[in-house]
Design a protein around this motif. Structure first.
Motif, short mmCIF file in Angstrom:
data_model
loop_
_atom_site.label_atom_id
_atom_site.label_comp_id
_atom_site.label_asym_id
_atom_site.label_seq_id
_atom_site.Cartn_x
_atom_site.Cartn_y
_atom_site.Cartn_z
N PRO A 1 54.18 46.66 26.24
CA PRO A 1 54.15 46.28 24.69
C PRO A 1 53.93 46.37 23.94
O PRO A 1 54.57 46.37 22.93
CB PRO A 1 54.10 44.45 25.35
N LEU A 2 52.32 46.78 24.03
CA LEU A 2 51.40 47.23 22.78
C LEU A 2 51.63 48.53 21.39
O LEU A 2 52.07 48.46 20.49
CB LEU A 2 50.13 47.98 23.36
N PRO A 3 52.45 49.54 22.53
CA PRO A 3 52.85 50.47 21.20
C PRO A 3 54.44 50.45 20.74
O PRO A 3 54.73 50.42 19.66
CB PRO A 3 52.65 52.32 22.59
N ILE A 4 55.01 49.21 22.21
CA ILE A 4 55.75 49.32 21.31
C ILE A 4 55.98 47.90 19.83
O ILE A 4 56.44 48.29 18.82
CB ILE A 4 57.17 48.68 22.44
N TRP A 5 55.20 47.33 20.22
CA TRP A 5 54.90 46.69 18.96
C TRP A 5 54.43 46.94 17.79
O TRP A 5 54.57 46.29 16.36
CB TRP A 5 53.86 45.61 19.35
N LEU A 6 53.29 47.62 17.43
CA LEU A 6 52.49 48.63 17.32
C LEU A 6 54.00 49.75 16.03
O LEU A 6 54.32 49.08 14.84
CB LEU A 6 51.48 49.56 17.15
N ALA A 7 54.97 50.53 16.46
CA ALA A 7 55.81 50.73 15.97
C ALA A 7 56.70 49.87 15.39
O ALA A 7 57.52 50.62 14.02
CB ALA A 7 56.45 51.45 17.25
N ALA A 8 57.43 48.66 16.08
CA ALA A 8 58.57 47.90 15.87
C ALA A 8 57.49 47.29 14.27
O ALA A 8 58.60 46.80 13.19
CB ALA A 8 58.41 46.17 17.01
N THR A 9 56.90 47.55 14.65
CA THR A 9 56.05 46.39 13.13
C THR A 9 55.44 47.02 11.88
O THR A 9 56.03 46.83 10.71
CB THR A 9 54.00 45.38 13.37
N GLY A 10 55.09 48.13 12.15
CA GLY A 10 55.28 49.24 10.96
C GLY A 10 56.97 49.29 10.58
O GLY A 10 56.53 49.80 9.39
N VAL A 11 57.57 49.18 11.47
CA VAL A 11 58.88 49.91 10.71
C VAL A 11 59.89 48.60 10.18
O VAL A 11 60.15 48.69 8.52
CB VAL A 11 59.84 50.09 11.92
N GLY A 12 59.54 47.51 10.81
CA GLY A 12 59.30 46.30 9.96
C GLY A 12 58.59 46.27 8.10
O GLY A 12 58.76 45.78 6.63
N ARG A 13 57.14 46.59 8.25
CA ARG A 13 56.65 46.86 7.06
C ARG A 13 57.32 48.54 6.17
O ARG A 13 57.69 47.56 4.41
CB ARG A 13 55.27 47.12 6.91
N LEU A 14 58.10 49.06 6.17
CA LEU A 14 58.26 49.96 6.35
C LEU A 14 59.99 49.47 5.56
O LEU A 14 60.45 49.47 3.72
CB LEU A 14 58.55 50.48 6.15
N VAL A 15 60.71 49.17 6.29
CA VAL A 15 61.66 48.65 5.74
C VAL A 15 61.39 47.25 4.56
O VAL A 15 62.28 46.94 3.25
CB VAL A 15 63.08 47.54 6.98
N ALA A 16 60.64 46.50 4.67
CA ALA A 16 60.29 45.63 3.77
C ALA A 16 59.93 46.05 2.12
O ALA A 16 59.90 45.66 1.45
CB ALA A 16 59.11 44.29 4.18
N LEU A 17 58.75 47.27 2.34
CA LEU A 17 58.62 47.46 0.83
C LEU A 17 59.45 48.64 0.42
O LEU A 17 59.94 48.91 -0.83
CB LEU A 17 57.42 49.04 1.58
N VAL A 18 60.23 49.32 1.05
CA VAL A 18 62.09 49.88 0.61
C VAL A 18 62.40 49.08 -0.06
O VAL A 18 62.74 48.95 -1.06
CB VAL A 18 62.59 50.47 1.69
#
Length: 241
Positions: free
Chosen positions: A202-219
């Motif tokens: 779950p750790l890399p999945i959380w990191l990747a999902a959080t990264g995508v979430g931050r990118l979406v928020a920034l865009v």
């Protein structure tokens, strides 16, 4: 102007680095596919993929370990740990963060350092150092996740908070159960390989999902209409003209 433009670029870089965590799965699957003897997700450790020599491991056990692509696996541990840690530091240096949030990101990053050390010191080279690095990975990461999860709940982001705390809980339960399963190969009927993956995957999945979430928020923030800052005065005469 410089300050405002620097922060989004830094956060975008951090988010992309965290998203790259998913590549670790590709290296893992490639390494296990290269085994000449069957590799068991249920009974083999993930670290068996990085063992640099063939033989029974632990010594005296019936488990035979031989990983032709151990260099690929260990390199993936190091690179995953690096992007994980660097991304965390980049998030931590963002402006206007509370000390607790900054500390949480740094703890998460410390977990990445532990991950990199796992690849630098494979299990058959120095099992004690390897195990301590794995413990650093898990406990530092979960401490950071616990802080971020609680803060998300307090901010009303309940889904994010619950999922983040769930990942932290799974990591702790998984690594403790794995330790209990070392002698018999299972704990409460669940093989040690399953417990370890409950802790780790779950750790890399959380990191990747959080990264995508931050990118979406920034865009979303970057493409949102700019607020109206200039008032337009309209003079109307008593006659309406």
């Amino acid at each position: 102007m410089t300050t405002h433009s620097h922060h989004p670029r830094t956060e975008i870089t951090a988010a992309l680095l965290w998203f790259l965590s998913l590549l670790w799965f590709l290296a893992q699957f490639a390494a296990q596919a290269a085994w000449r003897t069957p590799y068991s997700l249920a009974h083999n450790y993930v670290s068996d993929l990085g063992a640099t020599a063939c033989g029974h491991f632990p010594a005296g056990s019936a488990m035979y370990v031989c990983s032709p692509l151990h260099a690929v696996m260990n390199f993936s541990f190091v690179t995953w740990g690096a992007v994980w840690a660097i991304g965390s530091v980049l998030f931590a240096i963002g402006p206007s963060l509370r000390r607790s949030t900054r500390a949480a990101y740094l703890l998460v990053g410390l977990g990445g350092v532990g991950t990199a050390l796992v690849g630098v010191v494979p299990e058959n080279v120095n099992f004690t150092v390897h195990s301590l690095a794995a413990a650093l990975q898990t406990f530092a990461m979960t401490a950071g996740l616990a802080i971020l999860g609680v803060k998300a709940l307090r901010q009303g982001r309940h889904t994010v908070g619950v999922l983040t705390l769930g990942v932290a809980f799974a990591a702790i339960v998984g690594i403790v159960a794995t330790a209990f399963a070392e002698d018999s190969g299972a704990f409460i009927g669940v093989p040690l390989g399953i417990w370890e993956r409950i802790s780790l995957w779950p750790l890399p999945i959380w990191l990747a999902a959080t990264g995508v979430g931050r990118l979406v928020a920034l865009v979303t923030a970057a493409t949102a209409p700019a607020p109206l800052t200039t008032a337009v005065r309209v003079s109307v005469s008593p006659s309406g003209r």
